[in-house]
Write a protein that holds these residues in place. Structure first.
Motif, short mmCIF file in Angstrom:
data_model
loop_
_atom_site.label_atom_id
_atom_site.label_comp_id
_atom_site.label_asym_id
_atom_site.label_seq_id
_atom_site.Cartn_x
_atom_site.Cartn_y
_atom_site.Cartn_z
N TYR A 143 -118.89 20.63 0.83
CA TYR A 143 -118.64 22.07 0.91
C TYR A 143 -118.72 22.55 2.36
N GLU A 146 -115.72 21.44 4.39
CA GLU A 146 -114.53 22.22 4.03
C GLU A 146 -114.55 23.58 4.71
N LYS A 147 -115.72 24.17 4.82
CA LYS A 147 -115.84 25.43 5.56
C LYS A 147 -115.51 25.24 7.04
N ASP A 150 -111.86 25.03 7.27
CA ASP A 150 -111.24 26.35 7.09
C ASP A 150 -111.25 27.11 8.42
N ALA A 153 -108.68 23.86 11.08
CA ALA A 153 -108.10 22.83 10.20
C ALA A 153 -107.76 21.55 10.93
N TYR A 181 -106.07 18.28 -1.84
CA TYR A 181 -106.65 18.99 -0.69
C TYR A 181 -105.75 18.88 0.54
N ARG A 184 -102.69 21.06 0.30
CA ARG A 184 -102.99 22.46 0.61
C ARG A 184 -103.09 22.69 2.12
N LYS A 185 -103.74 21.78 2.82
CA LYS A 185 -103.89 21.93 4.27
C LYS A 185 -102.53 21.79 4.98
N ALA A 188 -100.31 24.79 4.47
CA ALA A 188 -100.79 25.92 5.27
C ALA A 188 -100.35 25.80 6.72
#
Length: 335
Positions: A143, A146-147, A150, A153, A181, A184-185, A188
């Motif tokens: 977690y 991942e933050k 974010d 990236a 995952y 998604r990256k 983006a």
């Protein structure tokens, strides 16, 4: 810097600013001397430990102090603590590194200390649940990283740490979830080279493990990367991933198809350096690996096309003129 308002200081303000900076430097140098003296004396006391905290907050890149801090934990604090206390101390250490990472997200020492913390989580919380603490902390690490991604990236430190966590966590996360995952990256931001790289690692693992059909999934990847190429043909990371997909160039039909697709894009973007470089690269693969399937006229045509593209690249990218000249010489040798 553009957009930053310049502040004019009076002579008195500049002098005060200078004296303040000198005082901070003097304090930092004094801290350095103190911590190194304690380390050299083999001091593993709480005072020494607290001193490492102060020094690392001032300079998170002081790797010697990170090592000293771990020595104190291993030789003094952990041996005199219960498993529960060691668990809590590991949590404190992770909190310290989280705080430092917010200011210094690309400092090796911080990430390395975090790995060390994960490797030293004790068994517990009970004899019937020896992995309980590890599962909780390692899941939290996923977690946290991942933050971090974010926030940035393309932080390769965070991506490397993510791979470490995924590979070593007590309860493995499905590789398919990591594929989602990376999708998604990438969607983006197509220029996220680290996400493309991670995707190549995940796909290789899935293919080798028999969890994905290589042929079918590669075709899906070609569609994904083609979309990225047409969206931003100047993005290097997309073309590097495309070369990874093509591989050694043993598949004649795929080479021909991809060359035709890139040529279509070049017709729309006639000054695209990466289109031109890739066409040369793949046509050289044709000449090297599939000469028997080509007529003499085809081989001559491919050679001439490569030389023409390399001449164009010298004009578009003059800083690499010598490289293109060397490639042209190599093309002539192939034929």
């Amino acid at each position: 810097m553009h957009g930053v308002k310049r502040v004019r200081y009076s002579r008195e303000a500049l002098e005060a600013k200078k004296q303040k900076e000198q005082a901070k430097l003097k304090e930092y140098l004094s801290l350095n001397d103190d911590v190194l003296a304690k380390r050299n004396a083999g001091d593993w006391s709480k005072d020494a430990f607290d001193l490492t905290t102060r020094v690392l907050h001032a300079n998170a890149e002081f790797y010697t102090v990170w090592n000293y801090r771990r020595d104190i934990l291993i030789n003094s604090i952990f041996p005199n603590s219960s498993p529960s206390e060691v668990h809590d101390r590991i949590g404190d250490e992770l909190s310290v590194t989280t705080s430092l990472l917010k200011q210094h997200p690309k400092v090796y020492g911080i990430w390395n200390h975090r790995r060390w913390c994960l490797a030293n989580i004790p068994d517990g919380p009970s004899d019937t649940d020896l992995d309980g603490w590890r599962k909780t902390i390692w899941n939290k690490e996923l977690y946290v990283v991942e933050k971090m991604l974010d926030a940035d990236a393309r932080n390769f430190h965070a991506w490397n740490y993510r791979r470490y966590v995924l590979a070593n966590m007590p309860m493995k996360r499905p590789a398919q979830a990591e594929l989602v995952y990376t999708t998604r990256k990438i969607e983006a931001n197509f220029s996220n080279f680290s996400a493309w790289h991670q995707r190549s690692k995940v796909l290789t693992s899935l293919w080798e493990g028999g969890q994905l059909d290589p042929h079918k999934s590669k075709e899906e990847e070609f569609d994904l990367v083609k979309n990225a190429m047409y969206t931003d043909p100047g993005d290097q990371s997309v073309w590097i991933y495309h070369r990874w997909l093509v591989g050694a160039g043993n598949a004649y039909d795929i080479l021909q198809r991809e060359i035709a697709s890139i040529q279509e894009l070049l017709d729309e973007q006639p000054d695209s350096k990466w289109c031109m470089e890739s066409l040369v690269f793949y046509k050289r693969l044709l000449l090297r690996h599939h000469a028997r399937q080509l007529s003499e006229a085809d081989r001559l045509s491919l050679t001439q096309e490569c030389l023409r593209l390399l001449t164009g690249l010298q004009d578009i990218d003059p800083n690499r003129r010598q490289r293109y000249e060397d490639l042209a010489a190599d093309v002539k040798k192939i034929n």
